[in-house]
Design a protein around this motif. Structure first.
Motif, mmCIF file in Angstrom:
data_model
loop_
_atom_site.group_PDB
_atom_site.id
_atom_site.type_symbol
_atom_site.label_atom_id
_atom_site.label_comp_id
_atom_site.label_asym_id
_atom_site.label_seq_id
_atom_site.Cartn_x
_atom_site.Cartn_y
_atom_site.Cartn_z
ATOM 1 N N VAL A 18 0.864 -1.180 0.000
ATOM 2 C CA VAL A 18 0.000 0.000 0.000
ATOM 3 C C VAL A 18 0.899 1.227 0.000
ATOM 4 O O VAL A 18 1.844 1.311 0.783
ATOM 5 N N ALA A 19 0.612 2.153 -0.887
ATOM 6 C CA ALA A 19 1.338 3.421 -0.933
ATOM 7 C C ALA A 19 0.359 4.547 -0.654
ATOM 8 O O ALA A 19 -0.639 4.697 -1.364
ATOM 9 N N LEU A 20 0.645 5.312 0.378
ATOM 10 C CA LEU A 20 -0.191 6.450 0.752
ATOM 11 C C LEU A 20 0.457 7.725 0.225
ATOM 12 O O LEU A 20 1.630 7.975 0.476
ATOM 13 N N ALA A 21 -0.312 8.515 -0.491
ATOM 14 C CA ALA A 21 0.184 9.788 -1.019
ATOM 15 C C ALA A 21 -0.943 10.810 -0.894
ATOM 16 O O ALA A 21 -1.928 10.736 -1.629
ATOM 17 N N MET A 39 3.446 -1.136 3.845
ATOM 18 C CA MET A 39 2.759 0.124 3.594
ATOM 19 C C MET A 39 3.767 1.262 3.700
ATOM 20 O O MET A 39 4.508 1.347 4.678
ATOM 21 N N ILE A 40 3.783 2.105 2.660
ATOM 22 C CA ILE A 40 4.671 3.261 2.671
ATOM 23 C C ILE A 40 3.843 4.539 2.565
ATOM 24 O O ILE A 40 2.697 4.525 2.125
ATOM 25 N N ASN A 41 4.451 5.641 2.974
ATOM 26 C CA ASN A 41 3.801 6.943 2.936
ATOM 27 C C ASN A 41 4.760 7.954 2.337
ATOM 28 O O ASN A 41 5.971 7.878 2.550
ATOM 29 N N ILE A 42 4.207 8.891 1.582
ATOM 30 C CA ILE A 42 4.977 10.035 1.106
ATOM 31 C C ILE A 42 4.578 11.215 1.973
ATOM 32 O O ILE A 42 3.402 11.608 2.000
ATOM 33 N N ARG A 65 15.973 26.738 5.376
ATOM 34 C CA ARG A 65 16.388 27.022 4.000
ATOM 35 C C ARG A 65 16.271 25.802 3.097
ATOM 36 O O ARG A 65 16.342 25.919 1.885
ATOM 37 N N ILE A 66 16.128 24.604 3.683
ATOM 38 C CA ILE A 66 15.941 23.367 2.915
ATOM 39 C C ILE A 66 14.693 22.662 3.456
ATOM 40 O O ILE A 66 14.565 22.443 4.660
ATOM 41 N N HIS A 67 13.799 22.319 2.576
ATOM 42 C CA HIS A 67 12.594 21.565 2.918
ATOM 43 C C HIS A 67 12.631 20.316 2.040
ATOM 44 O O HIS A 67 13.661 20.013 1.446
ATOM 45 N N GLY A 68 11.566 19.570 1.931
ATOM 46 C CA GLY A 68 11.603 18.418 1.040
ATOM 47 C C GLY A 68 10.500 17.427 1.318
ATOM 48 O O GLY A 68 9.459 17.776 1.863
ATOM 49 N N CYS A 69 10.764 16.177 0.954
ATOM 50 C CA CYS A 69 9.784 15.122 1.177
ATOM 51 C C CYS A 69 10.499 13.846 1.606
ATOM 52 O O CYS A 69 11.695 13.678 1.373
ATOM 53 N N THR A 70 9.726 12.978 2.226
ATOM 54 C CA THR A 70 10.243 11.714 2.737
ATOM 55 C C THR A 70 9.305 10.589 2.341
ATOM 56 O O THR A 70 8.089 10.730 2.434
ATOM 57 N N VAL A 71 9.869 9.493 1.911
ATOM 58 C CA VAL A 71 9.121 8.250 1.737
ATOM 59 C C VAL A 71 9.553 7.354 2.892
ATOM 60 O O VAL A 71 10.751 7.165 3.120
ATOM 61 N N HIS A 72 8.576 6.849 3.637
ATOM 62 C CA HIS A 72 8.897 6.030 4.810
ATOM 63 C C HIS A 72 7.880 4.915 4.984
ATOM 64 O O HIS A 72 6.769 4.981 4.462
ATOM 65 N N PHE A 73 8.303 3.883 5.709
ATOM 66 C CA PHE A 73 7.380 2.821 6.074
ATOM 67 C C PHE A 73 6.415 3.343 7.128
ATOM 68 O O PHE A 73 6.802 4.084 8.021
ATOM 69 N N VAL A 74 5.154 2.959 7.004
ATOM 70 C CA VAL A 74 4.134 3.357 7.969
ATOM 71 C C VAL A 74 4.205 2.417 9.169
ATOM 72 O O VAL A 74 4.270 1.195 9.009
ATOM 73 N N THR A 75 4.213 3.011 10.355
ATOM 74 C CA THR A 75 4.182 2.259 11.611
ATOM 75 C C THR A 75 3.017 2.771 12.450
ATOM 76 O O THR A 75 2.264 3.654 12.014
ATOM 77 N N LEU A 76 2.894 2.256 13.645
ATOM 78 C CA LEU A 76 1.803 2.685 14.521
ATOM 79 C C LEU A 76 1.931 4.141 14.948
ATOM 80 O O LEU A 76 0.938 4.775 15.270
ATOM 81 N N ASP A 77 3.142 4.675 14.965
ATOM 82 C CA ASP A 77 3.348 6.077 15.323
ATOM 83 C C ASP A 77 3.366 6.928 14.058
ATOM 84 O O ASP A 77 4.103 6.636 13.112
ATOM 85 N N MET A 78 2.573 7.996 14.052
ATOM 86 C CA MET A 78 2.427 8.829 12.863
ATOM 87 C C MET A 78 3.751 9.434 12.393
ATOM 88 O O MET A 78 4.489 10.019 13.186
#
Length: 100
Positions: A18-21, A39-42, A65-78
């Motif tokens: 499952v990919a959450l975006a 399950m992964i989340n963007i 000065r730097i922002h971005g995005c992360t792809v990570h595995f979903v766990t019980l903690d948000m």
């Protein structure tokens, strides 16, 4: 009821991951445990910074000065699962939530 309906739909498609975006919904522990490791989340920030909502506004307020995005595995903690990949972007002078 929501989690059960989503799980049933995933099962009907034979989903293996499952990919959450932009899903913007907290899923229940029972559902998360069933899909743990599959399950992964963007997330629109460089975790562990700016977990949760309104990441762009919070980043701008913090003056980073730097922002971005992360792809990570979903766990019980948000927004706390193991990081798979990250990409940074510069925060430009004059950026707002939309341009960032």
């Amino acid at each position: 009821a929501h989690d059960g309906a989503i799980d049933a739909a995933l099962a009907s498609f034979g989903a293996e991951i499952v990919a959450l975006a932009g899903y913007m919904r907290i899923l229940g522990a029972r559902f998360l445990e069933k899909w743990l490791g599959r399950m992964i989340n963007i997330h629109p920030a460089l975790l562990p910074a700016f977990k949760g909502l309104d990441t762009h506004a919070r980043a701008l307020r913090a003056g980073i000065r730097i922002h971005g995005c992360t792809v990570h595995f979903v766990t019980l903690d948000m927004d706390d699962g193991p990081i798979i990949a990250q990409a940074g972007v510069p925060v430009m002078v004059g950026d707002n939530e939309d341009t960032l």
